[in-house]
Scaffold this active site. Structure first.
Site, short mmCIF file in Angstrom:
data_model
loop_
_atom_site.label_atom_id
_atom_site.label_comp_id
_atom_site.label_asym_id
_atom_site.label_seq_id
_atom_site.Cartn_x
_atom_site.Cartn_y
_atom_site.Cartn_z
N ASP A 1 -4.03 19.10 13.05
CA ASP A 1 -3.64 20.40 12.52
C ASP A 1 -4.29 20.62 11.16
O ASP A 1 -5.39 20.13 10.93
CB ASP A 1 -2.10 20.46 12.44
CG ASP A 1 -1.56 21.84 12.73
OD1 ASP A 1 -1.79 22.74 11.90
OD2 ASP A 1 -0.91 22.04 13.78
N SER B 1 2.49 27.34 18.97
CA SER B 1 2.28 26.23 18.04
C SER B 1 3.58 25.56 17.67
O SER B 1 3.61 24.37 17.35
CB SER B 1 1.60 26.73 16.76
OG SER B 1 0.24 26.99 16.96
N HIS C 1 0.62 25.16 8.25
CA HIS C 1 0.90 25.04 9.69
C HIS C 1 1.19 23.60 10.09
O HIS C 1 2.14 23.31 10.83
CB HIS C 1 -0.32 25.59 10.44
CG HIS C 1 -0.15 25.82 11.89
ND1 HIS C 1 -0.40 24.85 12.84
CD2 HIS C 1 0.20 26.93 12.58
CE1 HIS C 1 -0.20 25.36 14.05
NE2 HIS C 1 0.17 26.62 13.93
#
Length: 540
Positions: free
Chosen positions: A136, A379, A198
């Site tokens: 990520d 996600s 994220h």
């Protein structure tokens, strides 16, 4: 046999004996109930424990050398006229409720319809001893996450994308992925985008520190996370992602130190349009060859998931998203390549409580204060599944990626909108873990093959034995009256178990007790000429 193995083959049961009236009726029919009860209790592996306060109820223990034998003993008790009923004396435990103050806002863990049934699952596993690689944007040293972070790597080779200006290195922390309008080319992004943090959000869903009186809980809170930074400003290159997959699974990437903590699970909450590329598929294949399960987000384009990679690659668990009502999240990709669904949440406003809550940061560009924020997306759904996979690896360390995927798919919950293209439904962590208890017991059987005629010949074949068998016998015999056969028969398994027999006068056999599941190699080495012989293998 280890103590844990022995415990698995010994169970307590509650049996109900016939009432006085029932015993009288059976006695009139010539059946001696008490004598039969005594006979059962004297059987090997059956031990009386105590009577219960309710009349006619008693506790016994049944033990055995293997699952098949255990079931046979239970069946004998169940089928006896001296027993009215038998039920397992199951172990109950208090449900674990974390003391994290924001746990009550993590509906995606415990909501009966839309959640993944975590509280019950935590009675079985918490991810202890399992490593999950999160490919990520990297991670931040969040107070509710840092204790579960292992050394990772920054795989981003392009300095513009990496933002930190130093290319690939051992620092996987996230410097931010803020994007100014149009700076990525092709008028992307259409407006300024703040840093997403994220990877920190995804990692928190997998394994936030739990029951520490701070923040939120993680799905597999005793697992560890290896952060692999593959996304930066504008996204991430396929080449970096492929290298990240290989490195995370314990493979060699030129110029980079080996990963000291190879992952059993890889989470990729990332993707883009197009077919699965060869290099991505090869990297996934490598990870799977190491026993690593690869979990991927299906995408957020409200489109056909079959057209988005790496979710459409072979061998991954492709995850769609559901909302708080257990229906398909409005943005989620769906399609035939989707395997399961998990909570991704939905926003009506920024930081909507109907989103997925996890660890985050308050910074718009660079990192500032720790935060707990909600996000929406596949996600967010994928790390729920990666976390459940970690729980499954703890409970069954030798589980294969295919077995794990099938167990998840076989135990899902129905969606309220009957989504077509959401795989088999919403992941149920407790049901998936419980399914690992159901070790299949195969059926008895046999196979016969003719042995090739020859002079001092060596003949070999394989025999596949199902799980739970108590004996395997392999014999050599004649196919007709006139036969010649002298030599040595060997039966062996890759675990080292074997037996041998001398074959004389065209006959001979050897046997294995409690044979391992899988392929056994049968070899006959002839002394002199052999003809008209056959091999017979039987298991029960």
């Amino acid at each position: 046999m280890s103590a844990s193995a022995q415990a698995e083959l010994s169970k307590r049961f509650i049996v109900k004996y016939p009432s006085a009236n029932q015993m009288s009726t059976l006695s009139e029919q010539g059946f001696n109930v008490q004598a039969e009860q005594q006979r059962l209790l004297q059987q090997q592996g059956i031990e009386y424990q105590r009577s219960m306060m309710m009349a006619d109820y008693h506790v016994i223990t049944v033990s055995a050398d293997n699952e098949q034998q255990l079931q046979q003993r239970i069946d004998e008790i169940s089928n006896s006229n001296a027993v009215v009923s038998i039920e397992e004396d199951r172990m109950m435990r208090a449900f674990f409720t974390p003391n994290d103050p924001r746990y009550a806002d993590q509906w995606h863990y415990f909501d009966q319809q839309a959640g993944i049934n975590l509280p019950a699952a935590w009675q079985q596993a918490t991810g202890d001893g399992v490593t999950v690689a999160v490919l990520d944007t990297g991670y931040l040293p969040h107070e509710d996450l840092m204790a579960n972070i292992l050394p990772g790597y920054d795989m981003i080779s392009d300095e513009f994308v990496s933002v930190d200006g130093d290319g690939r290195d051992g620092d996987a922390t996230d410097p931010g992925d803020f994007m100014a309008k149009g700076e990525c080319g092709d008028d992307y992004p259409p407006q300024d985008y703040p840093s997403s943090w994220h990877g920190t959000h995804v990692a928190g869903t997998v394994a936030a520190v739990t029951d520490n009186g701070v923040g939120v809980a993680g799905v597999a809170f005793n697992a560890k996370v290896v952060p692999v930074r593959v996304l930066g400003k504008c996204g991430g290159y396929t080449s970096d992602i492929a290298d990240g997959i290989v490195w995370a699974a314990g493979g060699t990437v030129e110029g980079i130190p080996a990963n000291r903590h190879p992952a059993q699970v890889i989470n990729m909450s990332l993707g883009g349009g197009g077919a699965c590329g060869d290099i991505t598929q090869q990297a996934i294949n490598f990870a799977r060859s190491k026993g690593t399960t690869v979990v991927v987000a299906a995408g957020n384009s409200q489109s056909n998931a079959d057209n988005f990679t790496p979710g459409n690659c072979d061998g991954v668990i492709n995850v769609a998203a559901n909302n708080i009502n257990a229906g398909t999240a409005w943005y989620s990709n769906t399609g035939t390549t989707v395997d399961v669904t998990a909570p991704g949440g939905e926003w009506s406003i920024v930081n909507d409580p109907n989103g997925v809550l996890s660890t985050d940061n308050a910074g718009e560009q660079g990192a500032e204060a720790d935060a707990y924020l909600t996000k929406q997306g596949t996600s967010m759904a994928a790390p729920h599944v990666a976390g459940v996979a970690a729980l499954m690896y703890e409970k069954k360390p030798d589980i294969t990626p295919d077995e794990l995927e099938q167990a998840l798919m076989d135990t899902t919950k129905a969606m309220t909108d009957n989504c077509v293209g959401c795989g088999t439904g919403i992941v149920d962590a407790d049901a998936a873990l419980s399914s690992l208890d159901d070790d299949p017991v195969g059926e008895p059987g046999s196979v016969t093959e003719n042995i090739t005629n020859g002079f001092y010949a060596t003949w070999s074949t394989t025999v596949t034995v199902p799980a739970g068998m108590s004996a395997l016998e392999v014999a050599v015999d004649k196919t007709q009256f006139f036969a010649l056969g002298r030599g040595e028969l060997t039966v062996s398994h890759s675990n080292g178990s074997s037996c041998t027999a001398d074959i004389t006068y065209s006959k001979g056999s050897c046997s294995i007790g409690a044979p391992a599941e899988g392929e056994w190699t049968v070899t006959f080495k002839a002394i002199g000429w052999n003809s008209n012989l056959k091999m017979i293998a039987s298991w029960k």
